[in-house]
Write a protein that holds these residues in place. Structure first.
Motif, mmCIF file in Angstrom:
data_model
loop_
_atom_site.group_PDB
_atom_site.id
_atom_site.type_symbol
_atom_site.label_atom_id
_atom_site.label_comp_id
_atom_site.label_asym_id
_atom_site.label_seq_id
_atom_site.Cartn_x
_atom_site.Cartn_y
_atom_site.Cartn_z
ATOM 1 N N LEU A 164 -39.825 11.538 14.936
ATOM 2 C CA LEU A 164 -41.262 11.660 14.677
ATOM 3 C C LEU A 164 -41.525 12.344 13.336
ATOM 4 O O LEU A 164 -42.444 11.952 12.599
ATOM 5 C CB LEU A 164 -41.956 12.416 15.818
ATOM 6 C CG LEU A 164 -41.988 11.681 17.158
ATOM 7 C CD1 LEU A 164 -42.568 12.588 18.242
ATOM 8 C CD2 LEU A 164 -42.785 10.387 17.059
ATOM 9 N N LEU A 165 -40.746 13.357 13.015
ATOM 10 C CA LEU A 165 -40.880 14.012 11.705
ATOM 11 C C LEU A 165 -40.558 13.038 10.576
ATOM 12 O O LEU A 165 -41.230 13.029 9.544
ATOM 13 C CB LEU A 165 -39.973 15.242 11.624
ATOM 14 C CG LEU A 165 -40.396 16.438 12.471
ATOM 15 C CD1 LEU A 165 -39.309 17.513 12.472
ATOM 16 C CD2 LEU A 165 -41.716 17.008 11.996
ATOM 17 N N GLU A 166 -39.563 12.225 10.791
ATOM 18 C CA GLU A 166 -39.189 11.216 9.808
ATOM 19 C C GLU A 166 -40.336 10.221 9.597
ATOM 20 O O GLU A 166 -40.668 9.865 8.464
ATOM 21 C CB GLU A 166 -37.936 10.488 10.310
ATOM 22 C CG GLU A 166 -37.270 9.589 9.320
ATOM 23 C CD GLU A 166 -36.013 8.979 9.939
ATOM 24 O OE1 GLU A 166 -35.948 7.733 9.982
ATOM 25 O OE2 GLU A 166 -35.121 9.739 10.375
ATOM 26 N N LEU A 167 -40.966 9.800 10.689
ATOM 27 C CA LEU A 167 -42.107 8.885 10.586
ATOM 28 C C LEU A 167 -43.276 9.533 9.856
ATOM 29 O O LEU A 167 -43.947 8.889 9.047
ATOM 30 C CB LEU A 167 -42.563 8.423 11.973
ATOM 31 C CG LEU A 167 -41.661 7.448 12.710
ATOM 32 C CD1 LEU A 167 -42.223 7.155 14.099
ATOM 33 C CD2 LEU A 167 -41.489 6.157 11.926
ATOM 34 N N GLN A 168 -43.520 10.819 10.136
ATOM 35 C CA GLN A 168 -44.601 11.529 9.456
ATOM 36 C C GLN A 168 -44.334 11.612 7.955
ATOM 37 O O GLN A 168 -45.250 11.447 7.152
ATOM 38 C CB GLN A 168 -44.772 12.938 10.034
ATOM 39 C CG GLN A 168 -45.405 12.960 11.401
ATOM 40 C CD GLN A 168 -45.454 14.367 11.992
ATOM 41 O OE1 GLN A 168 -44.770 15.282 11.533
ATOM 42 N NE2 GLN A 168 -46.276 14.523 13.022
ATOM 43 N N GLU A 169 -43.097 11.861 7.587
ATOM 44 C CA GLU A 169 -42.733 11.920 6.167
ATOM 45 C C GLU A 169 -42.962 10.566 5.499
ATOM 46 O O GLU A 169 -43.486 10.498 4.386
ATOM 47 C CB GLU A 169 -41.271 12.355 6.000
ATOM 48 C CG GLU A 169 -41.032 13.818 6.260
ATOM 49 C CD GLU A 169 -41.810 14.721 5.323
ATOM 50 O OE1 GLU A 169 -41.868 14.445 4.105
ATOM 51 O OE2 GLU A 169 -42.387 15.714 5.812
ATOM 52 N N LYS A 170 -42.599 9.491 6.176
ATOM 53 C CA LYS A 170 -42.805 8.140 5.629
ATOM 54 C C LYS A 170 -44.291 7.870 5.446
ATOM 55 O O LYS A 170 -44.711 7.288 4.447
ATOM 56 C CB LYS A 170 -42.166 7.090 6.528
ATOM 57 C CG LYS A 170 -40.677 7.030 6.423
ATOM 58 C CD LYS A 170 -40.124 5.950 7.339
ATOM 59 C CE LYS A 170 -38.601 5.942 7.284
ATOM 60 N NZ LYS A 170 -38.029 4.928 8.174
ATOM 61 N N ASP A 171 -45.106 8.283 6.412
ATOM 62 C CA ASP A 171 -46.558 8.087 6.315
ATOM 63 C C ASP A 171 -47.104 8.870 5.131
ATOM 64 O O ASP A 171 -47.969 8.372 4.393
ATOM 65 C CB ASP A 171 -47.254 8.540 7.598
ATOM 66 C CG ASP A 171 -47.121 7.546 8.743
ATOM 67 O OD1 ASP A 171 -46.666 6.400 8.479
ATOM 68 O OD2 ASP A 171 -47.459 7.900 9.884
ATOM 69 N N LYS A 172 -46.633 10.095 4.938
ATOM 70 C CA LYS A 172 -47.085 10.904 3.804
ATOM 71 C C LYS A 172 -46.717 10.260 2.479
ATOM 72 O O LYS A 172 -47.506 10.203 1.551
ATOM 73 C CB LYS A 172 -46.490 12.317 3.872
ATOM 74 C CG LYS A 172 -47.113 13.216 4.892
ATOM 75 C CD LYS A 172 -46.434 14.573 4.870
ATOM 76 C CE LYS A 172 -46.937 15.463 5.988
ATOM 77 N NZ LYS A 172 -46.251 16.766 6.003
ATOM 78 N N GLU A 173 -45.479 9.749 2.404
ATOM 79 C CA GLU A 173 -45.023 9.086 1.183
ATOM 80 C C GLU A 173 -45.851 7.850 0.885
ATOM 81 O O GLU A 173 -46.214 7.601 -0.262
ATOM 82 C CB GLU A 173 -43.548 8.709 1.306
ATOM 83 C CG GLU A 173 -42.609 9.882 1.252
ATOM 84 C CD GLU A 173 -41.170 9.500 1.539
ATOM 85 O OE1 GLU A 173 -40.849 8.301 1.647
ATOM 86 O OE2 GLU A 173 -40.332 10.424 1.693
#
Length: 112
Positions: free
Chosen positions: A98-107
């Motif tokens: 989930l943290l990885e997905l959040q980082e991708k969304d931010k990018e």
């Protein structure tokens, strides 16, 4: 794990007896009185708990005193702990994902 342990604990009245004995040893009559059971019914439940290894009985004159045995409960806790570790590992992996997905969304948000 001993399946008779699970069978013994699955019955609500026996579970209540185990919870009651957590406070200390009691006679059959004391268990019956505190839980509102009749003595024959209580004796049957205590017999099942004894056969499963959850309680031990100590004769004292014409009374029988029952107390919890800790070892079966320790074994049950150890068995459950293996599941706890598995669940924690899975939750940790889910959290990482989930943290990885959040980082991708931010990018992706920063690119737009």
């Amino acid at each position: 794990m001993n399946e008779t342990l699970f069978s013994a604990l699955a019955e609500p009245n026996r579970l209540h007896i185990v919870e009651l004995l957590r406070s200390g040893p009691l006679t059959v009559g004391e268990v019956a009185e505190q839980l509102g059971f009749n003595q024959p019914q209580t004796s049957k439940h205590l017999k099942v708990l004894h056969e499963s290894g959850l309680v031990e009985v100590q004769p004292s004159a014409n009374r029988r005193i029952y107390k919890l045995r800790h070892q079966p409960l320790i074994e049950l806790d150890d068995w459950l702990d293996s599941f706890r570790r598995l669940w924690e590992e899975r939750y940790d992996r889910l959290e990482d994902y989930l943290l990885e997905l959040q980082e991708k969304d931010k990018e992706q948000g920063n690119k737009e």
